[in-house]
Design a protein around this motif. Structure first.
Motif, short mmCIF file in Angstrom:
data_model
loop_
_atom_site.label_atom_id
_atom_site.label_comp_id
_atom_site.label_asym_id
_atom_site.label_seq_id
_atom_site.Cartn_x
_atom_site.Cartn_y
_atom_site.Cartn_z
N TYR A 1 0.93 -1.46 -0.09
CA TYR A 1 -0.06 0.20 -0.12
C TYR A 1 0.70 1.41 0.16
O TYR A 1 0.60 2.12 -0.82
N ARG B 1 2.17 0.59 -4.45
CA ARG B 1 0.85 1.16 -5.07
C ARG B 1 1.04 2.74 -5.34
O ARG B 1 1.50 3.37 -4.58
N GLY C 1 -3.61 5.08 -7.15
CA GLY C 1 -4.26 3.95 -7.52
C GLY C 1 -3.73 3.63 -8.94
O GLY C 1 -2.96 4.49 -9.45
N ASP D 1 -9.51 0.41 -1.30
CA ASP D 1 -8.82 -0.31 -2.57
C ASP D 1 -9.71 -1.66 -2.66
O ASP D 1 -9.74 -2.00 -3.84
#
Length: 168
Positions: free
Chosen positions: A47, A51, A55, A144
């Motif tokens: 995360y 990422r 996003g 997410d």
């Protein structure tokens, strides 16, 4: 000749636990800890480290598509990284429900069972309250996952049932 007391021999044997219950530190408990902490670390590293901030497929202020950071094999997995992390986490919890671990016997069973049930319920409630509707909030990791949050909440409850089978 003086007789040695049984108490002193018993204390020598119980270095890390009660002989009636078993040792606190065992291979099974260490494996459970490694899996739980490894699963959490995997999710957090994905995360925050791999990422892109908005996003995958998001476009930055310069008009270019944002690229993921970190190792490319982890970036290629995209959302499957959450699956890997949660599987490791829940597998570690399931292993910790065994009687040879501190959470698998005595009060640990009740604590593990109730904690899993409550966390699963809270996870699902937070999903429904904050992430559905007209104005969804941006909660890290949960936003997410989307509808997969239900699977996470139900998985917590399933692990709670695994603890419940050990309750005496």
């Amino acid at each position: 000749m003086a007789k040695s007391s049984r108490l002193s021999k018993r204390k020598e044997r119980e270095v890390f636990g009660d002989p009636d219950r078993g040792p606190v530190l065992s291979i099974r408990f260490a494996l459970a800890l490694v899996l739980v902490l490894g699963g959490i670390a995997w999710i957090l590293y994905y995360y925050f480290g791999i990422r892109p901030t908005d996003g995958f497929g998001s476009i930055g202020s310069d008009g270019k598509v944002r690229q993921p950071g970190g190792p490319s094999f982890l970036a290629d997995l995209e959302a499957k990284n959450y699956l890997i992390g949660f599987i490791a986490f829940f597998l570690g919890l399931m292993i910790s429900a065994h009687p040879k671990t501190p959470l698998g016997r005595g009060r640990g069973v009740v604590v593990g069972m109730l904690a899993c049930f409550i966390i699963g319920l809270i996870w699902i409630c937070i999903f429904y309250i904050f992430l559905t509707g007209d104005d969804p909030k941006n909660i890290p990791i949960m936003s997410d996952l989307g509808q997969k949050n239900l699977f996470v909440g139900i998985a917590f409850m399933a692990v709670g049932f695994a603890f419940a089978t050990r309750w005496e």
